[in-house]
Design a protein around this motif. Structure first.
Motif, short mmCIF file in Angstrom:
data_model
loop_
_atom_site.label_atom_id
_atom_site.label_comp_id
_atom_site.label_asym_id
_atom_site.label_seq_id
_atom_site.Cartn_x
_atom_site.Cartn_y
_atom_site.Cartn_z
N LEU A 24 49.81 80.29 -10.12
CA LEU A 24 49.55 79.38 -11.24
C LEU A 24 50.38 78.12 -11.06
N SER A 25 49.71 76.98 -11.04
CA SER A 25 50.45 75.73 -10.95
C SER A 25 50.11 74.89 -12.18
N VAL A 26 51.13 74.62 -12.98
CA VAL A 26 50.90 73.84 -14.20
C VAL A 26 50.41 72.43 -13.83
N GLY A 27 51.00 71.86 -12.77
CA GLY A 27 50.59 70.52 -12.33
C GLY A 27 49.11 70.53 -11.92
N ASP A 28 48.66 71.58 -11.23
CA ASP A 28 47.25 71.67 -10.82
C ASP A 28 46.34 71.76 -12.05
N ILE A 29 46.77 72.51 -13.06
CA ILE A 29 45.95 72.64 -14.27
C ILE A 29 45.82 71.26 -14.94
N PHE A 30 46.94 70.54 -15.00
CA PHE A 30 46.88 69.20 -15.60
C PHE A 30 46.00 68.27 -14.77
N ARG A 31 46.13 68.34 -13.43
CA ARG A 31 45.31 67.45 -12.58
C ARG A 31 43.83 67.78 -12.72
N TRP A 32 43.52 69.07 -12.88
CA TRP A 32 42.11 69.46 -13.09
C TRP A 32 41.60 68.83 -14.39
N ASN A 33 42.43 68.84 -15.43
CA ASN A 33 42.03 68.23 -16.70
C ASN A 33 41.77 66.73 -16.54
N LEU A 34 42.65 66.07 -15.75
CA LEU A 34 42.47 64.62 -15.54
C LEU A 34 41.16 64.36 -14.81
N GLN A 35 40.90 65.15 -13.77
CA GLN A 35 39.69 64.95 -12.97
C GLN A 35 38.43 65.24 -13.78
N SER A 36 38.55 66.20 -14.69
CA SER A 36 37.38 66.62 -15.47
C SER A 36 37.24 65.83 -16.77
N VAL A 59 52.50 72.04 -22.79
CA VAL A 59 52.73 72.91 -21.63
C VAL A 59 52.65 74.38 -22.07
N GLU A 60 53.29 74.69 -23.19
CA GLU A 60 53.33 76.08 -23.64
C GLU A 60 51.94 76.59 -23.99
N GLU A 61 51.12 75.71 -24.59
CA GLU A 61 49.76 76.11 -24.93
C GLU A 61 48.95 76.39 -23.66
N ILE A 62 49.15 75.53 -22.65
CA ILE A 62 48.43 75.69 -21.38
C ILE A 62 48.81 77.03 -20.73
N ILE A 63 50.10 77.32 -20.73
CA ILE A 63 50.59 78.56 -20.09
C ILE A 63 50.04 79.78 -20.83
N GLN A 64 50.10 79.72 -22.16
CA GLN A 64 49.65 80.86 -22.96
C GLN A 64 48.15 81.12 -22.71
N THR A 65 47.36 80.05 -22.75
CA THR A 65 45.92 80.20 -22.56
C THR A 65 45.63 80.74 -21.16
N ARG A 66 46.35 80.21 -20.17
CA ARG A 66 46.09 80.63 -18.79
C ARG A 66 46.45 82.10 -18.59
N LEU A 67 47.60 82.51 -19.14
CA LEU A 67 48.05 83.89 -18.91
C LEU A 67 47.23 84.90 -19.71
N GLN A 68 46.59 84.42 -20.77
CA GLN A 68 45.74 85.33 -21.54
C GLN A 68 44.47 85.71 -20.79
N GLN A 69 44.17 85.02 -19.70
CA GLN A 69 42.98 85.37 -18.91
C GLN A 69 43.14 86.73 -18.21
N HIS A 70 44.38 87.17 -18.04
CA HIS A 70 44.67 88.49 -17.46
C HIS A 70 43.95 88.76 -16.13
N ASP A 71 43.92 87.77 -15.27
CA ASP A 71 43.35 87.98 -13.93
C ASP A 71 44.51 88.22 -12.96
N TRP A 72 45.66 88.64 -13.47
CA TRP A 72 46.87 88.75 -12.64
C TRP A 72 47.44 90.16 -12.69
N ASN A 73 46.56 91.13 -12.40
CA ASN A 73 46.98 92.54 -12.49
C ASN A 73 48.31 92.85 -11.83
N TYR A 74 48.50 92.29 -10.61
CA TYR A 74 49.73 92.60 -9.88
C TYR A 74 50.86 91.63 -10.21
N GLY A 75 50.59 90.69 -11.10
CA GLY A 75 51.62 89.72 -11.45
C GLY A 75 51.24 88.33 -10.97
#
Ligand code: AMP
Length: 204
Positions: A24-36, A59-75
């Motif tokens: 998970l890269s917070v910077g990548d998530i932000f850059r995706w938002n800018l591009q989109s 930032v905290e909202e982005i992290i919370q939303t991303r981690l709620q996707q639960h696609d990270w079984n092994y961490g």
């Protein structure tokens, strides 16, 4: 954790592949938002272009939303976060940390490396004119897309980010050091050498 250009994105991806973790890269998530051109993009564009930190509540909202996707079984490996003690405390309230990796490089190396960064505007592949040059200038070897510079990789924005890193991000290492395993590695060598040091220190 580490200053811009220390190789944290590259090392995080290598480690995520090796350990089958989600990167998970917070910077990548932000850059995706800018591009989109999302609604969020309008709130963060100026801040990011200037090399400043995005406000904690976003930032905290982005992290919370991303981690709620639960696609990270092994961490997961989180890269570019936390960047201050408020973010670190927010994170530690809900998640356990196995290790914090601190990659350090001298200021002049971080700036030189960051100014040499390019990425493909079409497929997102990363290049660096010092270590990984494209075969033909400004063109992606894989998809033929145009290579561009990150808007926040200007000398002025880089210096601002480095200052924030030294004054706000580095002190959070002390907070982690009291509670978690913190691994310090030298990031001034090659990608392979840094990856090797990280694996050795983590005993993996
Ligand atoms: P990076 O790709 O990690 O260098 O992040 C690029 C930019 O995104 C930073 O300069 C900040 O503007 C913003 N950013 C990324 N992560 C954070 C964070 N944890 N807190 C605040 N701003 C962030």
């Amino acid at each position: 954790m580490g200053p811009q250009g220390c190789g944290k994105g590259t090392q995080a991806k290598l480690l995520a592949d090796k350990l089958e973790l989600t990167h998970l890269s917070v910077g990548d998530i932000f850059r995706w938002n800018l591009q989109s051109h999302t609604k969020l993009a309008a709130r963060i564009k100026r801040i990011m272009d200037d090399g400043q930190l995005v406000p904690d509540e976003i930032v905290e909202e982005i992290i919370q939303t991303r981690l709620q996707q639960h696609d990270w079984n092994y961490g997961f490996i989180i890269d570019g976060f936390p960047r201050n003690s408020e973010q670190a405390e927010f994170f530690l309230e809900s998640y356990d940390v196995d290790a914090v990796i601190h990659i350090d490089v001298p200021d002049e190396v971080t700036i030189e490396r960051a100014l040499s960064r390019r990425h493909c505007a079409s497929c997102g592949l990363d290049y660096n004119l010092m270590y990984h040059r494209p075969e033909s200038e400004d063109t992606c070897d894989v998809c033929g897309g145009q290579l561009v510079t990150r808007r926040d990789d200007t000398q002025e924005a880089l210096e601002r980010r480095l200052h924030d890193y030294r004054t706000r991000t580095l002190p959070t290492l002390e907070l982690f050091q009291r509670k978690e395993l913190v691994v310090h590695v030298d990031g001034a060598g090659s990608v392979e050498a840094t990856h090797h040091s990280i694996c050795e220190r983590l005993r993996i």
